[in-house]
Scaffold this active site. Sequence first.
Site, short mmCIF file in Angstrom:
data_model
loop_
_atom_site.label_atom_id
_atom_site.label_comp_id
_atom_site.label_asym_id
_atom_site.label_seq_id
_atom_site.Cartn_x
_atom_site.Cartn_y
_atom_site.Cartn_z
N HIS A 25 0.38 55.97 37.25
CA HIS A 25 0.79 57.09 36.40
C HIS A 25 2.30 57.02 36.13
O HIS A 25 2.74 57.10 34.97
CB HIS A 25 0.43 58.40 37.10
N GLU A 26 3.08 56.86 37.19
CA GLU A 26 4.53 56.81 37.03
C GLU A 26 4.97 55.52 36.33
O GLU A 26 5.91 55.52 35.54
CB GLU A 26 5.22 56.94 38.39
N HIS B 124 4.67 55.96 32.61
CA HIS B 124 5.81 56.68 32.03
C HIS B 124 6.98 55.73 31.78
O HIS B 124 7.58 55.72 30.70
CB HIS B 124 6.27 57.79 32.99
#
Length: 229
Positions: free
Chosen positions: A33-34, A37
């Site tokens: 997820h990170e 980003h």
Amino acid sequence: MILSSKGMNMDFAEIGAKIGVYFIPFLFALCFHEYAHGWVARRRGDNTAEMMGRLSMNPLVHMDMIGTLILPLVSIVLATPIFFGWAKPVPVNTRNLKNPRIDMFWIALAGPLSNILLAIVGSVLIAVVAKYFLGMTYANGMIEILKTFIVTNLFLAFFNILPLHPLDGGKVLARFLPAQWNYKLEQHEHITSMVLMILVLTGMLRILSVPVIWSYNHLVTLALGGFGI
């Protein structure tokens, strides 16, 4: 209370199994997820995450001691009804973006979309295991881990898309709000964070199980159907 060494070994084995089934998929989902980003931010012109060593799948660079380790592990070991956690947000310097308003929309959306992608991958892997490895000793265990992986990613996706700061959904919503409205929302982020924590602790966010279960059932059904199982 006196425990025999056999009983202690069983307890440690059970805890180890829970960590393998629940925590490892959760940790991988958070890291991906990170990473998403940071990857989209770099594509949009900001390489801050890369320069700080955060454009990585290494859990150590995304780990928050409380949100990534203590809370999730305590929840697993004590079998609490609330499983909650987070990772350190990937840094983004909006000054490096050509169009911050639009670029931040895609950077924020990348997180939930990455978890949906992982859920899709997990459902396909279940179909592969069911078709080619079912009957082997480790197949059922693999399927259970993949099921947890799918549900974990779907929960992360639907949770993070909630239109509240500091969640990704708040930044996604900012794309469609007047700048002054969004500025006020960001200024009161501490209030919405408290509201969010109350929703988590009171169990009100269990409503997310409705879209999660619906999505899970359809993903697995489509995957198995696609393989003719």
